[in-house]
Design a protein around this motif. Structure first.
Motif, short mmCIF file in Angstrom:
data_model
loop_
_atom_site.label_atom_id
_atom_site.label_comp_id
_atom_site.label_asym_id
_atom_site.label_seq_id
_atom_site.Cartn_x
_atom_site.Cartn_y
_atom_site.Cartn_z
N VAL A 32 16.79 7.64 -5.98
CA VAL A 32 16.92 6.25 -5.51
C VAL A 32 16.61 5.28 -6.65
O VAL A 32 15.71 5.52 -7.46
N ASP A 33 17.38 4.22 -6.71
CA ASP A 33 17.17 3.22 -7.76
C ASP A 33 17.03 1.81 -7.21
O ASP A 33 17.03 0.84 -7.97
N GLY A 89 0.85 -1.19 0.00
CA GLY A 89 0.00 0.00 0.00
C GLY A 89 0.88 1.23 0.00
O GLY A 89 0.74 2.13 0.81
N ALA A 90 1.82 1.27 -0.94
CA ALA A 90 2.90 2.27 -0.93
C ALA A 90 2.43 3.70 -1.21
O ALA A 90 3.15 4.65 -0.87
N GLY A 91 1.27 3.89 -1.80
CA GLY A 91 0.72 5.23 -2.01
C GLY A 91 1.63 6.10 -2.86
O GLY A 91 1.90 5.80 -4.01
N THR A 92 2.14 7.17 -2.28
CA THR A 92 3.03 8.09 -2.99
C THR A 92 4.48 7.62 -2.96
O THR A 92 5.33 8.21 -3.62
N ALA A 100 7.21 6.58 -8.97
CA ALA A 100 8.27 6.72 -9.98
C ALA A 100 8.82 8.15 -10.00
O ALA A 100 10.04 8.36 -10.07
N GLN A 101 7.94 9.15 -9.91
CA GLN A 101 8.38 10.54 -9.90
C GLN A 101 9.20 10.84 -8.64
O GLN A 101 10.23 11.52 -8.71
N ASN A 102 8.74 10.32 -7.49
CA ASN A 102 9.47 10.56 -6.24
C ASN A 102 10.82 9.83 -6.22
O ASN A 102 11.80 10.34 -5.68
#
Length: 195
Positions: free
Chosen positions: A89-90, A48-51, A81-83
């Motif tokens: 971070v990869d 439930g990672a959200g943002t 992906a944007q954050n």
């Protein structure tokens, strides 16, 4: 290079690209990250990672580890992906889908954060318990009494050592020339360590 240059958690909320999804507030994130007890090489599921705010903070701590951000909303996938790009971070892998089904092909895990369960908390806890490494930890952020009770009962049944805290955050906000206090919703943080 990461936008966050510090060795502590609790990135200010305004630093994240948020969209229309709820986001774990910075004070709650800081406590949740501490309860996860991450290491440099931790493998973690963020369910439930959200943002992606918790995934981002976890990835910055577990630089040689792997974070699996599980999210069922397309908007969430885009925001994560944007954050990731914004914070440089990869070591986060995006998993689109709903738990527990979305966990099917993931490797064994050291730490699990459950921020949203879609009503599947019991099944999720059963699946992650089977995949946890020795001394693995599960942290559940609960904003409702229902989630708190369900998490407590299921983790007890699965023989976890539990620690539960309630975090009630009050922040200041400007009202004209005054500083007023504004309370945020309290959050229960349930931490369980596999016996």
């Amino acid at each position: 290079m990461s936008k966050w240059q510090y060795q502590v958690s609790g990135i200010p909320d305004a630093e994240f690209i948020r969209g229309g999804l709820p986001m774990t507030k910075e004070e709650v994130r800081a406590v949740a990250i501490s309860k996860l007890r991450l290491k440099e090489d931790t493998v973690m599921y963020d369910i439930g990672a959200g943002t992606g705010s918790i995934s981002i903070e976890a990835a910055l701590v577990a630089k040689k580890g792997q974070i699996y951000a599980i999210e069922k909303e397309e908007e969430g996938m885009e925001l994560i992906a944007q954050n990731m790009k914004q914070f440089g971070v990869d070591n986060i892998e995006l998993i689109y889908g709903e738990a527990p089904e979305a966990l099917a092909d993931l490797p064994p895990v050291d730490r699990v954060l459950i921020g949203g369960s879609g009503g599947n908390l019991d099944q999720i806890l059963e699946v992650v318990t089977d995949r946890l490494t020795p001394q693995g930890r599960v942290v559940v952020n609960a904003v409702t009494m229902n989630t708190l009770t369900a998490a407590y009962q299921k983790l007890e049944e699965l023989d976890y050592h539990l620690d539960i805290c309630n975090l009630a955050v009050t922040r200041t906000r400007e009202v004209g020339s005054y500083q007023m206090f504004n309370g945020l919703n309290p959050v229960y943080i349930i931490s369980g360590e596999k016996r």
